[in-house]
Design an enzyme around this catalytic site. Sequence first.
Site, short mmCIF file in Angstrom:
data_model
loop_
_atom_site.label_atom_id
_atom_site.label_comp_id
_atom_site.label_asym_id
_atom_site.label_seq_id
_atom_site.Cartn_x
_atom_site.Cartn_y
_atom_site.Cartn_z
N ILE A 92 6.53 4.65 -7.28
CA ILE A 92 6.31 4.98 -8.69
C ILE A 92 6.62 6.45 -8.99
CG2 ILE A 92 3.86 5.68 -8.62
CD1 ILE A 92 3.40 3.70 -10.97
N ASN A 140 3.16 8.42 6.62
CA ASN A 140 2.11 9.43 6.57
C ASN A 140 0.82 8.80 7.08
OD1 ASN A 140 3.77 11.39 5.34
ND2 ASN A 140 3.46 10.44 3.34
N SER A 178 -2.15 8.72 1.02
CA SER A 178 -3.04 8.58 -0.14
C SER A 178 -3.43 7.12 -0.39
CB SER A 178 -2.38 9.16 -1.39
OG SER A 178 -1.18 8.48 -1.67
N HIS A 202 2.26 1.67 5.12
CA HIS A 202 3.52 1.60 4.38
C HIS A 202 4.51 2.58 4.97
CE1 HIS A 202 0.80 4.44 2.42
NE2 HIS A 202 1.87 5.16 2.11
N HIS A 232 7.69 4.82 3.99
CA HIS A 232 8.55 5.39 2.94
C HIS A 232 10.00 5.30 3.43
CE1 HIS A 232 5.33 7.58 0.65
NE2 HIS A 232 4.72 7.53 1.83
P1 5GP Z 1 1.26 7.99 0.82
O1 5GP Z 1 0.91 9.21 -0.01
O2 5GP Z 1 0.01 7.19 1.12
O3 5GP Z 1 2.07 8.27 2.04
O4 5GP Z 1 2.19 7.11 -0.09
C1 5GP Z 1 1.71 6.40 -1.18
C2 5GP Z 1 2.85 6.27 -2.16
O5 5GP Z 1 2.51 5.29 -3.11
C3 5GP Z 1 3.16 7.54 -2.94
O6 5GP Z 1 4.50 7.96 -2.67
C4 5GP Z 1 2.95 7.15 -4.39
O7 5GP Z 1 3.89 7.72 -5.27
C5 5GP Z 1 3.06 5.64 -4.35
N1 5GP Z 1 2.29 4.94 -5.37
C6 5GP Z 1 1.03 5.23 -5.79
N2 5GP Z 1 0.64 4.36 -6.71
C7 5GP Z 1 1.67 3.48 -6.89
C8 5GP Z 1 1.87 2.35 -7.74
O8 5GP Z 1 1.01 1.93 -8.51
N3 5GP Z 1 3.07 1.72 -7.65
C9 5GP Z 1 4.05 2.14 -6.80
N4 5GP Z 1 5.19 1.45 -6.79
N5 5GP Z 1 3.90 3.19 -5.98
C10 5GP Z 1 2.73 3.86 -6.04
#
Ligand code: 5GP
Length: 114
Positions: free
Chosen positions: A31, A87, A95, A100, A102
């Site tokens: 997103i 991450n 977060s 997941h 990336h």
């Molecule tokens: P992290 O920070 O855990 O490595 O990655 C989480 C990712 O999820 C972030 O890059 C963030 O932009 C993405 N993200 C958070 N909320 C949503 C959402 O509602 N939809 C999508 N498609 N991505 C999201």
Amino acid sequence: MEDCLFCKILNKEIESNIVFESDNVLIIKDISPKAPVHLLALPKEHISSILEIDKLDSRLIKELMETISKVALKLGLDEEGFRVVINTGSGAGQSVNHLHFHILGKRKFNWPPG
Ligand code: 5GP
Ligand code: ZN
């Protein structure tokens, strides 16, 4: 799992932009993209991070990797190189506590990462 954002996306309770879906894997657009191509590859089974990888069947782990590889090739990310990032923990920027990957591409990446 209740209260997991990505489980809600997997259950279609929250909308997302789906790039690929199979019985075990979903790939969506991030997103808040940090590169011209920024996708998230999710196992449909909930585990909170790579630290729980023992809970996933090894065939599923292989399927995840193969799916990432196929999607990257289909999008031509191999032409200039691309990055796959997991991450883990808040100190590394995790977060959402659902494993997941990336998939980032179509720009130059620095090493070491920030
Ligand atoms: P992290 O920070 O855990 O490595 O990655 C989480 C990712 O999820 C972030 O890059 C963030 O932009 C993405 N993200 C958070 N909320 C949503 C959402 O509602 N939809 C999508 N498609 N991505 C999201
Ligand atoms: Zn989840």
